[in-house]
Design an enzyme around this catalytic site. Structure first.
Site, PDB file in Angstrom:
ATOM      1  N   MET A  12      17.812 -11.385  56.708  1.00  0.00           N
ATOM      2  CA  MET A  12      17.947 -10.036  56.193  1.00  0.00           C
ATOM      3  C   MET A  12      17.640  -9.081  57.346  1.00  0.00           C
ATOM      4  O   MET A  12      16.564  -9.148  57.946  1.00  0.00           O
ATOM      5  CB  MET A  12      16.988  -9.783  55.020  1.00  0.00           C
ATOM      6  CG  MET A  12      17.171  -8.417  54.380  1.00  0.00           C
ATOM      7  SD  MET A  12      18.829  -8.164  53.695  1.00  0.00           S
ATOM      8  CE  MET A  12      18.739  -9.182  52.223  1.00  0.00           C
ATOM      9  N   GLY A  39      22.083 -12.234  60.199  1.00  0.00           N
ATOM     10  CA  GLY A  39      21.884 -13.552  60.785  1.00  0.00           C
ATOM     11  C   GLY A  39      23.169 -13.955  61.484  1.00  0.00           C
ATOM     12  O   GLY A  39      24.261 -13.813  60.922  1.00  0.00           O
ATOM     13  N   THR A 212      32.281 -11.971  76.326  1.00  0.00           N
ATOM     14  CA  THR A 212      32.530 -10.653  75.752  1.00  0.00           C
ATOM     15  C   THR A 212      31.860  -9.594  76.617  1.00  0.00           C
ATOM     16  O   THR A 212      30.731  -9.773  77.084  1.00  0.00           O
ATOM     17  CB  THR A 212      32.032 -10.576  74.299  1.00  0.00           C
ATOM     18  OG1 THR A 212      30.627 -10.888  74.251  1.00  0.00           O
ATOM     19  CG2 THR A 212      32.790 -11.559  73.421  1.00  0.00           C
ATOM     20  N   PRO A 215      32.507  -2.679  75.481  1.00  0.00           N
ATOM     21  CA  PRO A 215      33.673  -1.787  75.472  1.00  0.00           C
ATOM     22  C   PRO A 215      34.770  -2.200  76.453  1.00  0.00           C
ATOM     23  O   PRO A 215      35.916  -1.775  76.311  1.00  0.00           O
ATOM     24  CB  PRO A 215      33.072  -0.432  75.883  1.00  0.00           C
ATOM     25  CG  PRO A 215      31.621  -0.543  75.554  1.00  0.00           C
ATOM     26  CD  PRO A 215      31.260  -1.975  75.779  1.00  0.00           C
ATOM     27  N   ALA A 242      26.255  -7.036  65.370  1.00  0.00           N
ATOM     28  CA  ALA A 242      27.179  -8.061  64.866  1.00  0.00           C
ATOM     29  C   ALA A 242      28.609  -7.900  65.360  1.00  0.00           C
ATOM     30  O   ALA A 242      29.506  -8.589  64.875  1.00  0.00           O
ATOM     31  CB  ALA A 242      27.161  -8.138  63.348  1.00  0.00           C
ATOM     32  N   ALA A 243      28.846  -7.037  66.342  1.00  0.00           N
ATOM     33  CA  ALA A 243      30.201  -6.930  66.892  1.00  0.00           C
ATOM     34  C   ALA A 243      30.624  -8.252  67.515  1.00  0.00           C
ATOM     35  O   ALA A 243      31.765  -8.705  67.346  1.00  0.00           O
ATOM     36  CB  ALA A 243      30.256  -5.811  67.931  1.00  0.00           C
ATOM     37  N   GLY A 244      29.708  -8.895  68.239  1.00  0.00           N
ATOM     38  CA  GLY A 244      30.022 -10.182  68.846  1.00  0.00           C
ATOM     39  C   GLY A 244      30.279 -11.260  67.806  1.00  0.00           C
ATOM     40  O   GLY A 244      31.168 -12.096  67.980  1.00  0.00           O
ATOM     41  N   ASP A 245      29.521 -11.236  66.716  1.00  0.00           N
ATOM     42  CA  ASP A 245      29.739 -12.215  65.650  1.00  0.00           C
ATOM     43  C   ASP A 245      31.076 -11.981  64.959  1.00  0.00           C
ATOM     44  O   ASP A 245      31.769 -12.935  64.578  1.00  0.00           O
ATOM     45  CB  ASP A 245      28.598 -12.135  64.625  1.00  0.00           C
ATOM     46  CG  ASP A 245      27.262 -12.545  65.213  1.00  0.00           C
ATOM     47  OD1 ASP A 245      27.256 -13.384  66.127  1.00  0.00           O
ATOM     48  OD2 ASP A 245      26.235 -12.023  64.756  1.00  0.00           O
ATOM     49  N   SER A 275      34.545  -3.111  63.467  1.00  0.00           N
ATOM     50  CA  SER A 275      33.170  -3.302  63.010  1.00  0.00           C
ATOM     51  C   SER A 275      32.198  -2.305  63.636  1.00  0.00           C
ATOM     52  O   SER A 275      31.252  -1.881  62.978  1.00  0.00           O
ATOM     53  CB  SER A 275      32.707  -4.735  63.286  1.00  0.00           C
ATOM     54  OG  SER A 275      32.398  -4.931  64.650  1.00  0.00           O
TER      55      SER A 275
END
Length: 305
Positions: A12, A39, A212, A215, A242-245, A275
């Site tokens: 969470m 997570g 990654t 930008p 969480a952009a990478g996820d 995202s």
């Protein structure tokens, strides 16, 4: 429909939004606080499910209110949660500060995730039925390695996000097909700050690497091939959590559908770009139709060597 198994964490996210992140010893006033399911494992599972994948989540939540909500969020996103166990104690939490530039800093408390030390009954067959297995490092390394070895035994593509960055055992790298660090993680793994040099060094350990670059987009390198860069669409970031996820989940779907890597990277970049324009982790992840629309709009630059 591509089948994806995720062995990873559920947390969470306790998110504080501030104009500027506090320095050590400094107190600042925030403007908003939110609790958001997150997570790295669950994030990648949701991103893949919203991208059109058939996803199963393997992991654990605690026997608390957060655990109930985390499971519900995954189910609502279309993720299969039969292999998401409930264990005694608290669920994992991530304490996140997000500033007005969209940057973030994160403290993760593992909670129930620390109890996932290996595979349980049925997990091997779930992994074997998948096209790809997504792994991260918010579970004990023993579980990550067990998952990677199971995937290798079944001929399933293993995609490892090495975050949080830490030294990786050779046995895990030998069972990894695609390594997806960000530029900071790549530097931590190799000691090299130049992403091209870091990618070249990592290819001595794994056959394919995607780094990654925020930008600036992403860099793809594979043994015997010229490196490839795919710029990201220019957007105003509200929250990069969480952009990478999102990128990894979308990329797994694209590759499972048989798309070539350049096309897969462009599509994953579109998902990540959507995202970062929204607050939160799983709440920010786009549906497939949104990603398709942005990728088809012609706003994404083409790949270049």
């Amino acid at each position: 429909m591509t089948a994806i198994a995720v062995l990873g964490s559920t947390n969470m996210d306790l998110v504080a939004y501030v104009p500027k992140a506090p320095r050590l010893g400094e107190t600042v006033t925030g403007r908003e606080f939110r609790t958001v399911p997150g997570g790295k494992g669950a994030n990648q599972a949701v991103a893949a499910a919203r991208g059109g994948g058939e996803v199963v989540m393997i992991g654990a939540v605690g026997a608390d209110g957060f655990g109930v909500r985390l499971r519900s969020a995954l189910t609502a996103a279309g993720v299969e949660t039969a292999a998401l166990r409930t264990v005694e104690g608290a669920s994992g939490t991530a304490h996140i500060t997000v500033d007005d530039e969209g940057g973030n800093s994160i403290i993760v408390i593992p909670g129930a995730n620390a109890r996932v030390t290996g595979l349980e009954a049925g997990d091997d067959s779930r992994i074997g039925a998948a096209d790809s297995l997504l792994l991260q490092l918010e579970l004990p390394l023993s579980a990550v390695l067990a998952g990677a070895l199971a995937a290798r035994a079944h001929g399933v593509r293993t995609v490892l996000t090495p975050a949080p960055a830490q030294p990786l055992p050779g046995e895990l790298l030998a069972a990894t097909d695609l390594l997806v660090p960000n530029e900071h993680e790549a530097a931590a793994l190799t000691g090299l700050t130049d992403s091209y040099q870091a990618a070249e060094a990592l290819l001595h350990q794994v056959p394919e690497v995607v780094i990654t670059l925020g930008p600036a987009g992403s860099l793809y390198a594979a043994r015997g091939r010229e490196p490839l860069t795919v710029p990201a669409p220019r957007v105003r970031a509200v929250d990069t959590t969480a952009a990478g996820d999102t990128f990894v989940g979308a990329l797994a779907v694209a590759l499972g559908e048989g798309r070539a890597m350049p096309e897969g990277l462009r599509w994953a970049s579109a998902a990540a770009a959507l995202s970062v324009q929204r607050p939160g982790a799983q709440d920010s992840m786009p549906a497939r139709a949104e990603t398709d629309a942005l990728a088809a709009a012609g706003t994404l630059p083409g790949a270049c060597a």
